[in-house]
Write an enzyme that holds these catalytic residues in place. Sequence first.
Site: not given
Ligand SMILES: O=C(O)C(=O)C[C@H](O)[C@H](O)CO
Ligand SMILES: [Mg+2]
Length: 403
Positions: A147, A159, A211, A213, A237, A263, A284, A340, A403
């Site tokens: 990643r 991030y 990601d 995010h 992602e 996630e 995920r 991951e 975030w």
């Molecule tokens: O591992 C990832 O893809 C994440 O986005 C991690 C997250 O920010 C994290 O697990 C938040 O607690």
């Molecule tokens: Mg993530």
Amino acid sequence: MKIVEARVIVTCPGRNLITLKIVTDSGVYGIGDATLNGREMAVVAYLEEHVLPALIGRDAQRIEDIWQYLYRGAYWRRGPVTMTAIAAVDVALWDIKAKAANMPLYQLLGGKSRERVMVYGHATGKDIEGCLAEVARHVELGYKAVRVQCGIPGIATTYGVAKRSGERYEPADSDLPAEHVWDTAKYLNYVPKLFAAVRERFGDDLHILHDVHHRLTPIEAGRLGKAVEPFNLFWLEDCTPAENQEAFRLIRQHTTTPLAVGEVFNSIHDCRELIQEQLIDYIRATLVHAGGITHVRRIADFAALYQVRTGFHGATDLSPVTMGAALHFDTWVPNFGIQEHMPHDPLTDEVFPHAYRFEDGHFTPGETPGHGVDIDEELAAKYPYKRASLPVNRLEDGTLWHW
Ligand SMILES: O=C(O)C(=O)C[C@H](O)[C@H](O)CO
Ligand SMILES: [Mg+2]
């Protein structure tokens, strides 16, 4: 096999991790992860006050019935706190069942569907060059999938980027939430250059992932997916927040870049349309936040009908217990995609001795009966809980953002 004891162990060997230990009258015990990053003590209270007293005296072999009892019996179904608490119980019970059967957990689930589990590592850099150096380090270590995240010029914090190069990235890094700043235009102008540089330096065979995010709107996500098609990403992602599952129809209309989501999901209902309408390629949602093996198995089976594959969350806030159990699940699940992997702090690994092993970009779960992860309680007791919050994000004008 009656449950005679159930207790929560809170420890912070580098980061907060919550573990549930369930002991039976036969002496066999199991452990489950109950960590919900930045909201840890809510799950501790939920377990201690509402779940554990009701477990004492129950038959530990009745995993399905206990799952239904905790889910339906709560009346207030779903939600991350409830589903993380249920997951901790469920994974501990599967651990007990597999230990009692003297089998590694993957055998109990149905046996191996593959010899080893491909994982992706995290390469992060303050800029593209810094990230490329980290990709090179991962390739050297044997990773086949990486990643890639890098700092964006003009944005102070991004991030996925560690504070200092080579350091581990831990987002929950302050007592109260740190305030970050986000600028979509700067990000969209810059990030395709990162993928171009990775392809140019490392060729076509390396799997690259990214990601977002949750930061883009659906149309921005469609635009990014389309722009990066030439770089052949393994996945993009969380390109937009997914509470509104319909949003992904718009993204799908614009791009063939594979999409991964989930996630933050805790139930099959969070991803039903995404899967059924084939709006994503990888799901995920993973064991610790989505009700454990019992529920995630249902999500995975449902996803298999639509050729959606698993790509379980595996950041460091998911403890080695989740990693171990997930690797057994990954070894069994027919529609596996990728797992991951963010290495834990060596101290965390010491507190949680485990049977899983990394070799040549892949993990194997080991042959120890159960999920193969234990906790050294004496060592864990030396590291007390320390409140740590995830950051919040604002646009440059102060508007609170995702975030
Ligand atoms: O591992 C990832 O893809 C994440 O986005 C991690 C997250 O920010 C994290 O697990 C938040 O607690
Ligand atoms: Mg993530």
